[in-house]
Scaffold this motif. Structure first.
Motif, PDB file in Angstrom:
ATOM      1  N   GLU A   1       0.833  -1.209   0.000  1.00 49.30           N
ATOM      2  CA  GLU A   1       0.000   0.000   0.000  1.00 49.30           C
ATOM      3  C   GLU A   1       0.866   1.256   0.000  1.00 49.30           C
ATOM      4  O   GLU A   1       0.551   2.249  -0.663  1.00 49.30           O
ATOM      5  CB  GLU A   1      -0.923  -0.013   1.218  1.00 49.30           C
ATOM      6  CG  GLU A   1      -1.973   1.084   1.207  1.00 49.30           C
ATOM      7  CD  GLU A   1      -2.942   0.965   2.359  1.00 49.30           C
ATOM      8  OE1 GLU A   1      -3.851   1.816   2.448  1.00 49.30           O
ATOM      9  OE2 GLU A   1      -2.796   0.023   3.171  1.00 49.30           O
ATOM     10  N   GLU A   2       1.983   1.217   0.733  1.00 51.24           N
ATOM     11  CA  GLU A   2       2.908   2.349   0.732  1.00 51.24           C
ATOM     12  C   GLU A   2       3.545   2.538  -0.647  1.00 51.24           C
ATOM     13  O   GLU A   2       3.699   3.667  -1.129  1.00 51.24           O
ATOM     14  CB  GLU A   2       4.003   2.132   1.783  1.00 51.24           C
ATOM     15  CG  GLU A   2       3.488   2.153   3.223  1.00 51.24           C
ATOM     16  CD  GLU A   2       4.586   1.794   4.217  1.00 51.24           C
ATOM     17  OE1 GLU A   2       5.752   1.608   3.766  1.00 51.24           O
ATOM     18  OE2 GLU A   2       4.288   1.706   5.417  1.00 51.24           O
TER      19      GLU A   2
ATOM     20  N   LYS B   1       2.270   1.765  -3.477  1.00 53.10           N
ATOM     21  CA  LYS B   1       1.254   2.266  -4.394  1.00 53.10           C
ATOM     22  C   LYS B   1       1.124   3.783  -4.309  1.00 53.10           C
ATOM     23  O   LYS B   1       0.834   4.459  -5.302  1.00 53.10           O
ATOM     24  CB  LYS B   1      -0.092   1.595  -4.081  1.00 53.10           C
ATOM     25  CG  LYS B   1      -1.201   1.951  -5.060  1.00 53.10           C
ATOM     26  CD  LYS B   1      -2.481   1.247  -4.693  1.00 53.10           C
ATOM     27  CE  LYS B   1      -3.607   1.611  -5.647  1.00 53.10           C
ATOM     28  NZ  LYS B   1      -4.885   0.955  -5.287  1.00 53.10           N
ATOM     29  N   LYS B   2       1.375   4.338  -3.101  1.00 53.55           N
ATOM     30  CA  LYS B   2       1.239   5.785  -2.901  1.00 53.55           C
ATOM     31  C   LYS B   2       2.519   6.551  -3.207  1.00 53.55           C
ATOM     32  O   LYS B   2       2.524   7.783  -3.149  1.00 53.55           O
ATOM     33  CB  LYS B   2       0.815   6.059  -1.450  1.00 53.55           C
ATOM     34  CG  LYS B   2      -0.558   5.499  -1.096  1.00 53.55           C
ATOM     35  CD  LYS B   2      -0.904   5.773   0.353  1.00 53.55           C
ATOM     36  CE  LYS B   2      -2.278   5.204   0.717  1.00 53.55           C
ATOM     37  NZ  LYS B   2      -2.617   5.432   2.143  1.00 53.55           N
ATOM     38  N   GLU B   3       3.608   5.847  -3.501  1.00 50.59           N
ATOM     39  CA  GLU B   3       4.893   6.510  -3.737  1.00 50.59           C
ATOM     40  C   GLU B   3       5.057   7.029  -5.157  1.00 50.59           C
ATOM     41  O   GLU B   3       6.090   7.617  -5.474  1.00 50.59           O
ATOM     42  CB  GLU B   3       6.050   5.545  -3.413  1.00 50.59           C
ATOM     43  CG  GLU B   3       6.258   5.331  -1.930  1.00 50.59           C
ATOM     44  CD  GLU B   3       7.430   4.398  -1.649  1.00 50.59           C
ATOM     45  OE1 GLU B   3       8.118   4.017  -2.628  1.00 50.59           O
ATOM     46  OE2 GLU B   3       7.646   4.059  -0.481  1.00 50.59           O
TER      47      GLU B   3
ATOM     48  N   GLU C   1     -10.791   8.951  -0.542  1.00 49.55           N
ATOM     49  CA  GLU C   1      -9.628   9.616  -1.136  1.00 49.55           C
ATOM     50  C   GLU C   1     -10.056  10.598  -2.221  1.00 49.55           C
ATOM     51  O   GLU C   1      -9.507  11.705  -2.337  1.00 49.55           O
ATOM     52  CB  GLU C   1      -8.690   8.557  -1.726  1.00 49.55           C
ATOM     53  CG  GLU C   1      -7.411   9.122  -2.317  1.00 49.55           C
ATOM     54  CD  GLU C   1      -6.505   8.044  -2.882  1.00 49.55           C
ATOM     55  OE1 GLU C   1      -5.487   8.407  -3.493  1.00 49.55           O
ATOM     56  OE2 GLU C   1      -6.826   6.855  -2.702  1.00 49.55           O
TER      57      GLU C   1
END
Length: 443
Positions: free
Chosen positions: A101-102, A104-106, A343
């Motif tokens: 998940e991290e 994916k947000k990077e 989101e």
């Protein structure tokens, strides 16, 4: 035709189209090259005598997406399925594993890492899948009980080489798809699936015409045309939620104050639920057949007499119900991890956007979730009905439902995939044409 001529007049777009066509041709050539250790003469003779319905029970998914390369045991026999399955698994793991998940947000760096994980998983799945297929071929159960498809003087090294060649073929297909996406037009993996399905259209059409006659063939063609029209209608359908952006001053400039809309597609999940449900339906059959292939008499237990009887008969109402339920489940599950209304609402609030009549923040997120769930219900039912149409036709005894049963090129799943890929590719070509025209206008 004017749009096609215009596309080839643009040098950059022409180069991308030619690269895409060349790589697709290379993919289809590889699908015809037999794997070392295969007795291709026996395979060709068996495939000529084998009706398409016999193959639809177990290997229909891989055979469909590989354009028939599986049953020919070519170097591209595994096809694109390992990469598709790996991509879906990695996307699903973003909900379970915080590290994913991290990533994916990077942004771009995180996406590159996720792609790397997908490639590793693709190799592992291709190795597992090719080992199972080679094991079935070695035990003479791939093209029917007691049909030898491998050379007689084979040994352990021959079987290992076949597994390595098929796994390497799956990795090469993955590379071709990524090159098409990067330097060609459209999504590479989707176009390779499209090519594999499209190559089966003449064969499946000839089977329907030969087995059921011209009247049934004409009915099937009319039904396919109506199905294409319905798929285009639903795939293009969207709910446009109005969004208003408040005016704000940044320095001496004024931003915002515009009205736009947030498009929510009716079929937000695409064809992923159908592909994943189809894969899940054949996996138990494949594993069970590999386990029981070395037993002279298969065990007579609850699993074999009940579950396997359902999964091996696409015309049974149990198979139809399980397949339909899996599609509905994966449609909701996939959209839930791909689209986050909270989101979306937070991003709108950050840039001063709001839905008229709805307060920003949590009320906006709840409203978007409510609308998305209603659209998703219609989209999931639509996907399920399209996928089970050939099964229902088989259950009612309507012959000529595609020759290849549920997974023929004239089946609902195949038509759905081809139309969706074609629409997406055409949109990308149109957007690049508009971009080139705008540049020429400004000059």
């Amino acid at each position: 035709m004017s749009a096609i001529v215009q596309a080839f007049k643009d040098a950059d777009l022409r180069k991308k189209i030619l690269v895409t066509i060349a790589l697709i041709i290379l993919y289809r050539i590889g699908a015809q090259i037999p794997t070392p250790g295969v007795d291709y003469g026996i395979i060709a003779e068996r495939l000529n005598a084998l009706t398409q319905g016999d193959e639809a029970n177990i290997f229909s998914v891989i055979s469909l997406f590989s354009g028939g390369a599986l049953l020919q045991l070519s170097i591209f026999a595994i096809g694109i399925m390992p990469y598709i399955t790996a991509s879906i698994i990695v996307q699903l793991l973003t909900v379970v594993i915080p590290r994913f998940e991290e990533l994916k947000k990077e942004g771009q760096s995180g996406q590159a890492k996720m792609t790397q994980y997908t490639r590793y998983l693709t190799v592992a799945l291709a190795l597992l899948q090719s080992s199972g297929i080679v094991a079935l071929a070695d035990r003479e159960q791939l093209l029917g009980q007691g049909v030898p498809v491998l050379v007689e003087d084979r040994n352990l090294w021959t079987l290992a080489m076949m597994v390595i060649v098929m796994t390497s073929g799956a990795v090469l297909i993955m590379w071709l798809g990524e090159i098409i996406t990067e330097k060609g037009v459209g999504n590479g993996m989707s176009l390779l699936i499209f090519a594999g399905i499209a190559t089966r259209l003449p064969t499946d059409g000839a089977n329907i015409l030969r087995q059921s006659g011209p009247v049934v063939f004409a009915v099937v063609i009319v039904a396919v045309i109506l199905l294409v029209v319905g798929i285009v209608f639903i795939e293009q359908g969207q709910r446009r939620i109005p969004v208003q952006y408040a005016k704000r001053m940044v320095g001496r400039r004024q931003y915002g104050g515009t009205s736009t809309y947030l498009p929510l597609k009716v079929n937000q999940a695409g064809v992923i639920p159908v592909i994943f449900a189809s894969s899940l339906m054949y996996v138990p059959v494949l594993i069970t057949q590999i386990i029981n292939s070395n037993k002279p008499t298969p065990p007579d237990n609850w699993w074999m007499s009940t579950v396997m009887a359902w999964l091996q008969n696409p015309a049974s109402w149990q198979y139809i119900l399980i397949y339909f339920t899996l599609i509905i489940f994966f449609a909701y599950f996939y959209v839930s991890i791909q689209y986050d209304p909270y989101e979306q609402a937070e991003n709108m609030k950050k840039y001063g956007g709001f839905i008229p009549g709805i307060r920003p923040g949590r009320p906006t997120a709840e409203y978007l979730a409510f609308v998305m769930n209603r659209l998703l219900f219609v989209g999931a039912i639509y996907l399920g009905l399209i996928a089970i149409l050939p099964n229902i036709a088989m259950d009612l005894g309507i012959s000529g439902s595609g020759g290849g049963g549920t997974m023929s090129a004239f089946g609902g799943t195949a038509i759905l995939i081809m139309v969706s890929v074609a629409l997406t590719t055409v949109k990308q070509i149109e957007s690049q044409l508009l971009q080139s025209n705008y540049e020429g206008l400004l000059k």
